[in-house]
Design a protein around this motif. Sequence first.
Motif, mmCIF file in Angstrom:
data_model
loop_
_atom_site.group_PDB
_atom_site.id
_atom_site.type_symbol
_atom_site.label_atom_id
_atom_site.label_comp_id
_atom_site.label_asym_id
_atom_site.label_seq_id
_atom_site.Cartn_x
_atom_site.Cartn_y
_atom_site.Cartn_z
ATOM 1 N N PRO A 118 15.008 4.548 14.516
ATOM 2 C CA PRO A 118 13.808 4.414 13.666
ATOM 3 C C PRO A 118 14.060 3.433 12.510
ATOM 4 N N ILE A 119 12.997 2.833 12.028
ATOM 5 C CA ILE A 119 13.072 1.984 10.836
ATOM 6 C C ILE A 119 12.467 2.771 9.680
ATOM 7 N N ILE A 120 13.279 3.141 8.711
ATOM 8 C CA ILE A 120 12.832 4.006 7.616
ATOM 9 C C ILE A 120 12.670 3.183 6.334
ATOM 10 N N PRO A 121 11.482 3.193 5.730
ATOM 11 C CA PRO A 121 11.267 2.435 4.483
ATOM 12 C C PRO A 121 12.205 2.903 3.373
ATOM 13 N N ILE A 122 12.558 1.970 2.494
ATOM 14 C CA ILE A 122 13.455 2.266 1.370
ATOM 15 C C ILE A 122 12.645 2.180 0.072
ATOM 16 N N PRO A 123 12.676 3.211 -0.765
ATOM 17 C CA PRO A 123 11.932 3.166 -2.027
ATOM 18 C C PRO A 123 12.440 2.031 -2.932
ATOM 19 N N HIS A 124 11.515 1.401 -3.650
ATOM 20 C CA HIS A 124 11.884 0.288 -4.534
ATOM 21 C C HIS A 124 12.954 0.683 -5.539
ATOM 22 N N GLU A 125 12.860 1.928 -6.039
ATOM 23 C CA GLU A 125 13.796 2.333 -7.095
ATOM 24 C C GLU A 125 15.225 2.493 -6.582
ATOM 25 N N ARG A 126 15.395 2.456 -5.261
ATOM 26 C CA ARG A 126 16.749 2.561 -4.701
ATOM 27 C C ARG A 126 17.256 1.216 -4.192
ATOM 28 N N MET A 127 16.609 0.135 -4.656
ATOM 29 C CA MET A 127 17.059 -1.209 -4.271
ATOM 30 C C MET A 127 17.408 -2.034 -5.497
ATOM 31 N N LEU A 169 16.890 -6.801 11.733
ATOM 32 C CA LEU A 169 17.135 -5.395 12.041
ATOM 33 C C LEU A 169 18.539 -5.115 12.564
ATOM 34 N N ASP A 170 19.202 -6.112 13.147
ATOM 35 C CA ASP A 170 20.559 -5.862 13.632
ATOM 36 C C ASP A 170 21.570 -5.824 12.491
ATOM 37 N N HIS A 171 21.130 -6.184 11.285
ATOM 38 C CA HIS A 171 22.000 -6.115 10.105
ATOM 39 C C HIS A 171 21.556 -5.035 9.124
ATOM 40 N N ALA A 172 20.256 -4.871 8.960
ATOM 41 C CA ALA A 172 19.743 -3.982 7.912
ATOM 42 C C ALA A 172 18.796 -2.915 8.434
ATOM 43 N N GLY A 173 18.546 -2.899 9.729
ATOM 44 C CA GLY A 173 17.576 -1.946 10.272
ATOM 45 C C GLY A 173 17.950 -0.498 10.027
ATOM 46 N N GLY A 174 19.256 -0.224 9.910
ATOM 47 C CA GLY A 174 19.704 1.145 9.685
ATOM 48 C C GLY A 174 19.870 1.506 8.224
ATOM 49 N N ALA A 175 19.529 0.593 7.312
ATOM 50 C CA ALA A 175 19.779 0.847 5.880
ATOM 51 C C ALA A 175 19.029 2.081 5.386
ATOM 52 N N GLY A 176 17.763 2.215 5.760
ATOM 53 C CA GLY A 176 16.978 3.369 5.313
ATOM 54 C C GLY A 176 17.521 4.671 5.855
ATOM 55 N N LEU A 177 17.937 4.660 7.118
ATOM 56 C CA LEU A 177 18.485 5.863 7.741
ATOM 57 C C LEU A 177 19.810 6.264 7.084
ATOM 58 N N LEU A 178 20.693 5.287 6.861
ATOM 59 C CA LEU A 178 21.983 5.582 6.235
ATOM 60 C C LEU A 178 21.802 6.046 4.796
ATOM 61 N N LEU A 179 20.865 5.415 4.100
ATOM 62 C CA LEU A 179 20.640 5.748 2.686
ATOM 63 C C LEU A 179 20.264 7.215 2.504
ATOM 64 N N LYS A 180 19.570 7.798 3.477
ATOM 65 C CA LYS A 180 19.165 9.211 3.391
ATOM 66 C C LYS A 180 20.378 10.131 3.197
ATOM 67 N N ASP A 181 21.533 9.716 3.734
ATOM 68 C CA ASP A 181 22.739 10.538 3.639
ATOM 69 C C ASP A 181 23.725 10.043 2.582
ATOM 70 N N CYS A 182 23.296 9.047 1.803
ATOM 71 C CA CYS A 182 24.136 8.494 0.724
ATOM 72 C C CYS A 182 23.386 8.684 -0.597
ATOM 73 N N PRO A 183 23.413 9.895 -1.171
ATOM 74 C CA PRO A 183 22.540 10.225 -2.304
ATOM 75 C C PRO A 183 22.804 9.415 -3.567
#
Length: 316
Positions: A127-136, A75-89
């Motif tokens: 928060p830890i926000i799940p990332i949809p498979h299609e965006r990975m 989480l200290d490396h990727a925990g924010g990935a879902g949150l950041l992705l929300k603003d990176c369309p």
Amino acid sequence: MANKYPKKLNERIYLIDGFDMGESERTGTYVIDEQELTIIETGPSPSVKHVKSGMESLGFSLDQVKYIIVTHIHLDHAGGAGLLLKDCPNARVVVHPKGIRHLAEPERLIAGAKAVYGNKFKELFDPIIPIPHERMIIKNDGDLLKIGATCILKFFDTPGHANHHFSIYDPISNGMFTGDTVGVRYEQLIPDGVTFFLPSTSPNQFNPAAMQRAIDHFAQMNLQYIYYGHFGVTNSPSEALSQVSMWLNIFMTEAEAVYEEAKGYCELANRLDRLVKEHLKNQGISENHDVFRIIELDLEVSAMGMMDYLVNKEKR
């Protein structure tokens, strides 16, 4: 200290300080300025605001981001990935094949972090926000990712710190983004003229032999730079890798002694703390130096990982 970042490391690569755990120069996010704008590491969710403001001050907009790469899914490396992705369309997250499930369904990841960090979890990681498979996007050992006309990143499967860990080779700078797999760099000691590196052996997938293989592999590559998740860049990879290899051997020798004595990880952390302080004292570093706030926590978590490894080794 805060105005040092974002910092330009070379013509294409920038470093943003994520202020992980409220500490400056603890966990970093790298920005590669190529045709396909690429971010490496997001840090935990509380760091995302710093990543976003860093991007803005560099003159990048979040809709320019095409790839968000996480070396591993701690989480200290990727925990924010879902949150950041929300603003990176226009972005997708690039992840190790063993990590994709945890980014899509982070419940087990959250439970594991709570076991280590207890009641500090919310403050450090929510928060830890799940990332949809299609965006990975999955990258396996040896896979490539073209991010510019002359820049093709190469991925290396590098377990040791975690089974879901890869490292990313940038051919233009002849540098490797190594996450945690070949250790931690303590930027706080640079003003004192000391370069210091320790292995990161946190639970629960630490494997000393795999870690040493990664160290040896990178040593053979004659890299010019290593870019660390914690923290910053070294232009002396051979010295850095040599230090981490030495300390990995010391760590395991002490861990095996503590295990034989049927003592716990606190005893191991205390022994390692004494050894590290003595080593740094010989280089003119006072025991009251601010760096020890971070080192003591690192040693505590690393001690947990080593004792966990030895317990599981006996079971096998």
